[in-house]
Design an enzyme around this catalytic site. Structure first.
Site, PDB file in Angstrom:
ATOM      1  N   GLY A  52       0.842  -1.189   0.000  1.00 25.19           N
ATOM      2  CA  GLY A  52       0.000   0.000   0.000  1.00 25.19           C
ATOM      3  C   GLY A  52       0.877   1.238   0.000  1.00 25.19           C
ATOM      4  N   GLN A  57       2.997   9.797   1.268  1.00 25.86           N
ATOM      5  CA  GLN A  57       4.243   9.033   1.394  1.00 25.86           C
ATOM      6  C   GLN A  57       5.217   9.306   0.262  1.00 25.86           C
ATOM      7  OE1 GLN A  57       2.133   5.103   2.161  1.00 25.86           O
ATOM      8  NE2 GLN A  57       3.897   4.960   3.528  1.00 25.86           N
ATOM      9  N   CYS A  99       4.780  -0.181   7.792  1.00 25.01           N
ATOM     10  CA  CYS A  99       4.521   0.968   6.918  1.00 25.01           C
ATOM     11  C   CYS A  99       5.832   1.337   6.225  1.00 25.01           C
ATOM     12  CB  CYS A  99       4.018   2.142   7.762  1.00 25.01           C
ATOM     13  SG  CYS A  99       3.700   3.635   6.807  1.00 25.01           S
ATOM     14  N   LEU A 100       5.763   1.631   4.930  1.00 22.46           N
ATOM     15  CA  LEU A 100       6.973   2.003   4.198  1.00 22.46           C
ATOM     16  C   LEU A 100       7.616   3.262   4.769  1.00 22.46           C
ATOM     17  CD1 LEU A 100       5.846   1.342   0.509  1.00 22.46           C
ATOM     18  CD2 LEU A 100       7.403  -0.050   1.897  1.00 22.46           C
ATOM     19  N   HIS A 141      -5.487   1.477   6.899  1.00 20.26           N
ATOM     20  CA  HIS A 141      -4.145   2.038   7.109  1.00 20.26           C
ATOM     21  C   HIS A 141      -3.898   3.176   6.109  1.00 20.26           C
ATOM     22  CE1 HIS A 141       0.369   1.473   7.851  1.00 20.26           C
ATOM     23  NE2 HIS A 141       0.347   2.194   6.747  1.00 20.26           N
ATOM     24  N   GLU A 142      -4.264   2.938   4.846  1.00 10.92           N
ATOM     25  CA  GLU A 142      -4.010   3.953   3.808  1.00 10.92           C
ATOM     26  C   GLU A 142      -4.918   5.168   3.980  1.00 10.92           C
ATOM     27  OE1 GLU A 142      -1.327   3.702   2.174  1.00 10.92           O
ATOM     28  OE2 GLU A 142      -1.000   1.647   2.822  1.00 10.92           O
ATOM     29  N   HIS A 145      -3.455   7.444   6.408  1.00  7.10           N
ATOM     30  CA  HIS A 145      -2.396   8.306   5.846  1.00  7.10           C
ATOM     31  C   HIS A 145      -2.979   9.598   5.276  1.00  7.10           C
ATOM     32  CE1 HIS A 145       1.441   6.274   6.089  1.00  7.10           C
ATOM     33  NE2 HIS A 145       0.964   5.141   5.610  1.00  7.10           N
TER      34      HIS A 145
HETATM   35 NI    NI Z   1       1.795   3.251   5.721  1.00 11.71          NI
END
Ligand code: NI
Length: 176
Positions: A52, A57, A99-100, A141-142, A145
């Site tokens: 994701g 991000q 998470c990235l 989660h997204e 963000h």
């Molecule tokens: Ni994330």
């Protein structure tokens, strides 16, 4: 779509970059530039080994996110959500999340077990999608963000302190 041109791979923004804490702006223009950005987001997510990726991000504080919970195994799992809104959710799941933007940090996070979301596609058309288990988790989660919320904002204060300590240590060692 710009499929013949080389797509730009965007660098992933890491915590504590302030763009990750922003309330993102709705997407209002559905043009060729948006379609290129979407293709770049999928590629950037795959290069970063994620399932994701949300606009902030890659330092674009707009309400769009790409998801692929099977990581290219099933083309049907490729999901683009523009201006997503949760319509309905139920149940509870408690699983590990990463998470990235927070590499190497993993914690159990409580999420709804099932979710129904309304969103726009790259042509601006509204659609609904339902997801459970990992897909529900990824969608929620997204969407977090897009509201400036990270998963470490959803864990206990003690666990967050430990995660932040680990991050500071990695920063000191030049590993962040
Ligand atoms: Ni994330």
């Amino acid at each position: 779509m710009a499929t013949t041109e080389a797509l730009k791979i965007h660098e992933i923004v890491k915590y504590p970059d302030p763009v990750l804490a922003k309330m993102c702006e709705p997407v209002t223009v559905f043009d060729a530039a948006l379609r290129t950005l979407v293709a770049e987001m999928f590629e950037s997510m795959y290069v970063a080994q994620g399932i994701g990726l949300a606009g902030p991000q890659i330092a674009i504080p707009k309400r769009l996110t790409v998801i692929d919970v099977s990581f290219k195994k099933d083309p049907k799992d490729k999901l683009l959500l523009i201006n997503p809104e949760v319509v309905e959710s139920r149940g509870k799941q408690m699983e590990e999340e990463g998470c990235l933007s927070l590499p190497e940090i993993r914690e159990k996070v409580a999420r709804a077990a099932w979710v129904k979301v309304r969103a726009q596609n790259e042509r601006g058309e509204w659609f609904e999608v339902e997801g459970e288990e990992l897909l529900a988790r990824a969608i929620l989660h997204e969407i977090d963000h897009l509201n400036g919320v990270l998963f470490i904002d959803r864990i206990s204060r003690l666990k967050r302190e430990l995660a932040l300590r680990k991050i500071r240590k990695m920063q000191r060692n030049g590993e962040w």
